[in-house]
Write a protein that holds these residues in place. Structure first.
Motif, PDB file in Angstrom:
ATOM      1  N   VAL A 152       0.830  -1.209   0.000  1.00  0.00           N
ATOM      2  CA  VAL A 152       0.000   0.000   0.000  1.00  0.00           C
ATOM      3  C   VAL A 152       0.863   1.257   0.000  1.00  0.00           C
ATOM      4  N   VAL A 153       1.704   1.388   1.003  1.00  0.00           N
ATOM      5  CA  VAL A 153       2.479   2.627   1.136  1.00  0.00           C
ATOM      6  C   VAL A 153       3.534   2.739   0.037  1.00  0.00           C
TER       7      VAL A 153
ATOM      8  N   SER B 124       0.439   7.700 -13.889  1.00  0.00           N
ATOM      9  CA  SER B 124       0.719   7.778 -12.451  1.00  0.00           C
ATOM     10  C   SER B 124       0.101   9.029 -11.843  1.00  0.00           C
ATOM     11  N   ALA B 125       0.162  10.151 -12.564  1.00  0.00           N
ATOM     12  CA  ALA B 125      -0.457  11.380 -12.062  1.00  0.00           C
ATOM     13  C   ALA B 125      -1.972  11.196 -11.920  1.00  0.00           C
ATOM     14  N   ALA B 126      -2.592  10.530 -12.905  1.00  0.00           N
ATOM     15  CA  ALA B 126      -4.035  10.272 -12.809  1.00  0.00           C
ATOM     16  C   ALA B 126      -4.355   9.353 -11.635  1.00  0.00           C
TER      17      ALA B 126
ATOM     18  N   ALA C  31       4.192   5.617  -7.181  1.00  0.00           N
ATOM     19  CA  ALA C  31       3.320   6.314  -8.135  1.00  0.00           C
ATOM     20  C   ALA C  31       3.574   7.815  -8.104  1.00  0.00           C
ATOM     21  N   VAL C  32       3.741   8.365  -6.897  1.00  0.00           N
ATOM     22  CA  VAL C  32       4.034   9.805  -6.792  1.00  0.00           C
ATOM     23  C   VAL C  32       5.370  10.123  -7.448  1.00  0.00           C
TER      24      VAL C  32
ATOM     25  N   SER D  68       5.033   9.964 -11.233  1.00  0.00           N
ATOM     26  CA  SER D  68       4.185  11.038 -11.759  1.00  0.00           C
ATOM     27  C   SER D  68       4.954  12.338 -11.968  1.00  0.00           C
ATOM     28  N   LEU D  69       6.130  12.439 -11.393  1.00  0.00           N
ATOM     29  CA  LEU D  69       6.936  13.654 -11.548  1.00  0.00           C
ATOM     30  C   LEU D  69       7.914  13.566 -12.716  1.00  0.00           C
ATOM     31  N   TYR D  70       7.856  12.474 -13.474  1.00  0.00           N
ATOM     32  CA  TYR D  70       8.789  12.268 -14.594  1.00  0.00           C
ATOM     33  C   TYR D  70       8.014  11.985 -15.875  1.00  0.00           C
ATOM     34  N   LYS D  71       8.644  12.266 -16.980  1.00  0.00           N
ATOM     35  CA  LYS D  71       8.137  11.825 -18.279  1.00  0.00           C
ATOM     36  C   LYS D  71       8.808  10.494 -18.570  1.00  0.00           C
ATOM     37  N   TRP D  72       8.033   9.417 -18.484  1.00  0.00           N
ATOM     38  CA  TRP D  72       8.612   8.074 -18.515  1.00  0.00           C
ATOM     39  C   TRP D  72       7.770   7.170 -19.389  1.00  0.00           C
TER      40      TRP D  72
END
Length: 341
Positions: A64-65, A304-306, A71-72, A75-79
């Protein structure tokens, strides 16, 4: 005449000093022993708690954690899903998601599913539960039939309904032709204006059994004495349900509504099997949006951002519902006010 001196013996000293010092020593010794015993018991209790909680805590952190943190981070990268994370874009992925018309439409569809599911399944489930709570022939069989769709796998139910809803050759179209009812040329799932409502119909068929079973379980907790007292007072059936059954069923209804809300936010498999989010995004949800971005477009940063946005929305709604609605069910009874003299 003088009193002869007597040599002071230990017994005499004890007798002259009194039993208080020894009693004090014994009390202090016993108190120290009790403190040591309590301390050992406390440490043993902590060790037992750590022994039983540690495996669950490790699994929670792993499954979970840690995925949330990952994911966070992604979400900060273009991957694209291959290679190290080197192209840092900050919050750009979040801006892209929140300004994407497909995502806002998917969010709207999720909210529509929440509202319609509760608005349709609540009265239907409550009515069926009240009916099945009365003694009748075939009561057990009817309860089983109502609950069967819920125990079916989402994949199985989705495939069956997709085959039934195939245009022209599906079972639904065949029945409609027999009854001389016109059907859409592109099918119920292929017509943009009715595709979402068709999905909502299938979702209601699938999850209505859960509502009925929960409401039936709640009805078993209503004391029979209240019904008997209401009958003695001449209350009608409708008055009994409105004044006794529904209020006492409140905690069960609120818990079911919470489960329905969270499930509607996370819904994916049934929509993905029935329509894949189409036609032209008319049945997409936030989950289908992020899966499409990750598997079809290879935009794992966007996906990941979504997923993070979906997690935040679900968390905020869950906490707000807990504080505003469910808290009243867990709050201890208030002490009765003193009667006025």
């Amino acid at each position: 005449m003088t009193t002869p001196r007597v040599a002071a013996s230990p017994a005499a000293f004890v007798s002259s000093a009194g039993p208080a010092p020894l009693a004090h020593a014994r009390v202090a010794g016993s108190g120290l022993g009790r403190r040591r015993g309590r301390s050992a018991a406390a440490w043993r209790k902590r060790a037992e708690i750590a022994f039983f909680v540690a495996p669950a805590l490790v699994l929670f952190l792993m499954f979970v954690v840690w995925p949330i943190i990952t994911a966070v981070q992604i979400s900060l990268y273009k991957w694209k899903g291959i290679g190290p994370l080197v192209d840092f874009v900050g919050l750009h992925n979040y801006v892209s998601v929140l300004t994407n018309q497909l995502f806002t439409d998917a969010l709207t569809h999720n909210l529509i599913i929440i509202v319609v599911s509760i608005a349709v399944q609540l009265p239907l489930g409550l009515g069926i539960a009240l009916l099945l709570n009365r003694k009748m022939w075939g009561q057990g069989l009817l309860r089983t039939l109502i609950f069967v769709p819920y125990v079916l796998s989402e994949v199985v139910a989705g495939v069956v309904w997709r085959q039934l809803l195939v245009p022209t050759y599906g079972g639904v179209d065949a029945i409609a032709r027999f009854l001389h009812i016109p059907t859409p040329q592109q099918g119920f799932l292929g017509t943009p204006d009715i595709a979402l409502w068709t999905v909502l119909f299938v979702l209601t068929w699938k999850y209505l059994g859960l509502a009925v079973i929960l409401f039936l379980a709640g009805l078993q907790g209503v004391p029979e004495d209240l019904y008997e007292a209401a009958q003695l007072d001449g209350a009608s059936w409708w008055q009994v349900q409105r004044k006794i059954t529904v209020p006492l069923l409140g905690p069960t209804v609120r818990t079911w509504a919470f489960l329905s809300m969270i499930g509607s936010l996370q819904i994916f498999d049934m929509v993905w099997i029935l329509t894949g989010g189409g036609p032209i995004g008319r049945t997409s949800t936030m989950a289908t949006f992020l899966i499409y971005q990750g598997t079809k477009s290879q935009a794992f940063g966007i996906a990941s951002a979504a997923s993070v946005i979906l997690f935040v929305i679900a968390l905020v709604l869950a906490v707000a519902y807990q504080q505003l609605v469910l808290r009243r069910d867990t709050r201890p009874d208030q002490p009765r006010r003193k009667a006025k003299r």
